[in-house]
Design a protein around this motif. Structure first.
Motif, PDB file in Angstrom:
ATOM      1  N   TRP A 232      69.182  67.388 -14.368  1.00  0.00           N
ATOM      2  CA  TRP A 232      67.784  67.499 -14.777  1.00  0.00           C
ATOM      3  C   TRP A 232      67.559  66.688 -16.039  1.00  0.00           C
ATOM      4  O   TRP A 232      68.501  66.391 -16.782  1.00  0.00           O
ATOM      5  N   GLU A 233      66.296  66.410 -16.314  1.00  0.00           N
ATOM      6  CA  GLU A 233      65.922  65.791 -17.587  1.00  0.00           C
ATOM      7  C   GLU A 233      66.273  66.757 -18.716  1.00  0.00           C
ATOM      8  O   GLU A 233      66.059  67.966 -18.597  1.00  0.00           O
ATOM      9  N   GLY A 234      66.818  66.268 -19.816  1.00  0.00           N
ATOM     10  CA  GLY A 234      67.236  67.130 -20.921  1.00  0.00           C
ATOM     11  C   GLY A 234      66.099  67.857 -21.615  1.00  0.00           C
ATOM     12  O   GLY A 234      66.258  68.980 -22.058  1.00  0.00           O
ATOM     13  N   ARG A 235      64.951  67.221 -21.737  1.00  0.00           N
ATOM     14  CA  ARG A 235      63.781  67.797 -22.417  1.00  0.00           C
ATOM     15  C   ARG A 235      64.144  68.268 -23.830  1.00  0.00           C
ATOM     16  O   ARG A 235      63.819  69.376 -24.241  1.00  0.00           O
ATOM     17  N   HIS A 236      64.816  67.414 -24.560  1.00  0.00           N
ATOM     18  CA  HIS A 236      65.297  67.738 -25.907  1.00  0.00           C
ATOM     19  C   HIS A 236      64.194  68.249 -26.834  1.00  0.00           C
ATOM     20  O   HIS A 236      64.447  69.120 -27.663  1.00  0.00           O
ATOM     21  N   SER A 237      62.980  67.740 -26.702  1.00  0.00           N
ATOM     22  CA  SER A 237      61.902  68.162 -27.600  1.00  0.00           C
ATOM     23  C   SER A 237      61.434  69.596 -27.330  1.00  0.00           C
ATOM     24  O   SER A 237      60.716  70.169 -28.143  1.00  0.00           O
ATOM     25  N   ASP A 238      61.822  70.176 -26.199  1.00  0.00           N
ATOM     26  CA  ASP A 238      61.427  71.560 -25.870  1.00  0.00           C
ATOM     27  C   ASP A 238      62.191  72.599 -26.685  1.00  0.00           C
ATOM     28  O   ASP A 238      61.762  73.748 -26.784  1.00  0.00           O
ATOM     29  N   TYR A 239      63.331  72.194 -27.231  1.00  0.00           N
ATOM     30  CA  TYR A 239      64.197  73.162 -27.915  1.00  0.00           C
ATOM     31  C   TYR A 239      64.294  72.802 -29.388  1.00  0.00           C
ATOM     32  O   TYR A 239      64.481  71.638 -29.716  1.00  0.00           O
ATOM     33  N   PRO A 240      64.122  73.732 -30.285  1.00  0.00           N
ATOM     34  CA  PRO A 240      64.112  75.194 -30.130  1.00  0.00           C
ATOM     35  C   PRO A 240      62.732  75.813 -29.910  1.00  0.00           C
ATOM     36  O   PRO A 240      62.603  77.028 -29.901  1.00  0.00           O
ATOM     37  N   ILE A 241      61.675  75.002 -29.692  1.00  0.00           N
ATOM     38  CA  ILE A 241      60.330  75.544 -29.510  1.00  0.00           C
ATOM     39  C   ILE A 241      60.298  76.590 -28.394  1.00  0.00           C
ATOM     40  O   ILE A 241      59.660  77.631 -28.529  1.00  0.00           O
ATOM     41  N   LEU A 242      60.987  76.323 -27.301  1.00  0.00           N
ATOM     42  CA  LEU A 242      60.978  77.256 -26.168  1.00  0.00           C
ATOM     43  C   LEU A 242      61.419  78.653 -26.590  1.00  0.00           C
ATOM     44  O   LEU A 242      60.835  79.644 -26.165  1.00  0.00           O
ATOM     45  N   PHE A 243      62.415  78.738 -27.439  1.00  0.00           N
ATOM     46  CA  PHE A 243      62.920  80.064 -27.854  1.00  0.00           C
ATOM     47  C   PHE A 243      61.859  80.856 -28.624  1.00  0.00           C
ATOM     48  O   PHE A 243      61.872  82.077 -28.606  1.00  0.00           O
ATOM     49  N   LYS A 244      60.948  80.168 -29.285  1.00  0.00           N
ATOM     50  CA  LYS A 244      59.876  80.842 -30.017  1.00  0.00           C
ATOM     51  C   LYS A 244      58.742  81.270 -29.089  1.00  0.00           C
ATOM     52  O   LYS A 244      58.025  82.216 -29.391  1.00  0.00           O
ATOM     53  N   ARG A 245      58.589  80.566 -27.964  1.00  0.00           N
ATOM     54  CA  ARG A 245      57.434  80.804 -27.093  1.00  0.00           C
ATOM     55  C   ARG A 245      57.722  81.643 -25.861  1.00  0.00           C
ATOM     56  O   ARG A 245      56.794  82.186 -25.265  1.00  0.00           O
ATOM     57  N   CYS A 246      58.957  81.735 -25.432  1.00  0.00           N
ATOM     58  CA  CYS A 246      59.223  82.533 -24.228  1.00  0.00           C
ATOM     59  C   CYS A 246      59.422  83.999 -24.621  1.00  0.00           C
ATOM     60  O   CYS A 246      59.657  84.317 -25.780  1.00  0.00           O
ATOM     61  N   ASN A 247      59.305  84.873 -23.643  1.00  0.00           N
ATOM     62  CA  ASN A 247      59.477  86.304 -23.903  1.00  0.00           C
ATOM     63  C   ASN A 247      60.929  86.598 -24.282  1.00  0.00           C
ATOM     64  O   ASN A 247      61.188  87.298 -25.244  1.00  0.00           O
ATOM     65  N   PHE A 248      61.850  86.086 -23.471  1.00  0.00           N
ATOM     66  CA  PHE A 248      63.279  86.289 -23.713  1.00  0.00           C
ATOM     67  C   PHE A 248      64.050  85.353 -22.803  1.00  0.00           C
ATOM     68  O   PHE A 248      63.502  84.789 -21.862  1.00  0.00           O
ATOM     69  N   TRP A 249      65.319  85.164 -23.114  1.00  0.00           N
ATOM     70  CA  TRP A 249      66.196  84.316 -22.318  1.00  0.00           C
ATOM     71  C   TRP A 249      67.517  85.024 -22.137  1.00  0.00           C
ATOM     72  O   TRP A 249      67.825  86.007 -22.814  1.00  0.00           O
ATOM     73  N   ALA A 250      68.297  84.503 -21.211  1.00  0.00           N
ATOM     74  CA  ALA A 250      69.644  85.026 -20.966  1.00  0.00           C
ATOM     75  C   ALA A 250      70.594  83.846 -20.876  1.00  0.00           C
ATOM     76  O   ALA A 250      70.203  82.750 -20.488  1.00  0.00           O
ATOM     77  N   GLY A 251      71.824  84.092 -21.248  1.00  0.00           N
ATOM     78  CA  GLY A 251      72.816  83.036 -21.158  1.00  0.00           C
ATOM     79  C   GLY A 251      74.211  83.591 -21.257  1.00  0.00           C
ATOM     80  O   GLY A 251      74.404  84.778 -21.530  1.00  0.00           O
ATOM     81  N   CYS A 252      75.177  82.731 -20.989  1.00  0.00           N
ATOM     82  CA  CYS A 252      76.576  83.129 -21.178  1.00  0.00           C
ATOM     83  C   CYS A 252      77.405  81.911 -21.539  1.00  0.00           C
ATOM     84  O   CYS A 252      77.012  80.772 -21.320  1.00  0.00           O
ATOM     85  N   ARG A 253      78.560  82.207 -22.086  1.00  0.00           N
ATOM     86  CA  ARG A 253      79.476  81.180 -22.565  1.00  0.00           C
ATOM     87  C   ARG A 253      80.830  81.311 -21.862  1.00  0.00           C
ATOM     88  O   ARG A 253      81.180  82.389 -21.386  1.00  0.00           O
ATOM     89  N   ASP A 254      81.566  80.223 -21.859  1.00  0.00           N
ATOM     90  CA  ASP A 254      82.911  80.248 -21.286  1.00  0.00           C
ATOM     91  C   ASP A 254      83.934  80.600 -22.366  1.00  0.00           C
ATOM     92  O   ASP A 254      83.564  80.908 -23.511  1.00  0.00           O
ATOM     93  N   ALA A 255      85.193  80.537 -22.025  1.00  0.00           N
ATOM     94  CA  ALA A 255      86.259  80.897 -22.962  1.00  0.00           C
ATOM     95  C   ALA A 255      86.293  79.977 -24.182  1.00  0.00           C
ATOM     96  O   ALA A 255      86.783  80.358 -25.237  1.00  0.00           O
TER      97      ALA A 255
END
Length: 132
Positions: A25-48
């Motif tokens: 997908w397109e990276g959409r670098h300018s969306d972040y960190p703005i998205l974190f301020k505007r969305c209700n919530f997000w989910a994620g996970c990390r590897d080892a």
């Protein structure tokens, strides 16, 4: 290894665009960190190695309806249930905060993924500045 899906996992601005690019997908670098301020919530996970391997979010007014978007899983970790775990975690959080309806759009090749996650396919519409 079991991957823990976390709501509002701390994420650096470049991590989601990098993950987006890894899946083509397109990276959409300018969306972040703005998205974190505007969305209700997000989910994620990390590897080892503490690298972000999955992400998704719900946006909207936060009253009754939310919109799920950008369910992304690193290519090396796909087909292992992580994507559905992200969707489940987002839906659990939606229910916890009182969202009664969550909608999303997806490519038809992903229909079984989303029906297995509890979504009911339905018709809808799309408006875009680009006309697509």
């Amino acid at each position: 290894m079991k991957h823990e899906i976390c709501i509002n996992l701390p994420i650096a601005p470049l991590e989601v665009p990098t993950l987006r690019e890894l899946v083509g997908w397109e990276g959409r670098h300018s969306d972040y960190p703005i998205l974190f301020k505007r969305c209700n919530f997000w989910a994620g996970c990390r590897d080892a190695k503490n690298e972000l391997i999955a992400f998704g979010y719900i946006a909207g007014m936060g009253l009754q309806h939310g919109y799920m978007e950008d369910i992304i899983v690193h290519p090396q970790f796909q087909k292992k249930g992580i994507g559905q775990a992200v969707v489940r975690k987002l839906l659990e959080e939606a229910e916890r905060v009182g969202l009664e309806i969550v909608t999303l759009t997806y490519d038809s090749k992903h229909t079984s993924f989303y029906t297995e996650s509890g979504f009911i396919p339905c018709s809808g519409g799309l408006w875009s500045v680009a006309g697509t």
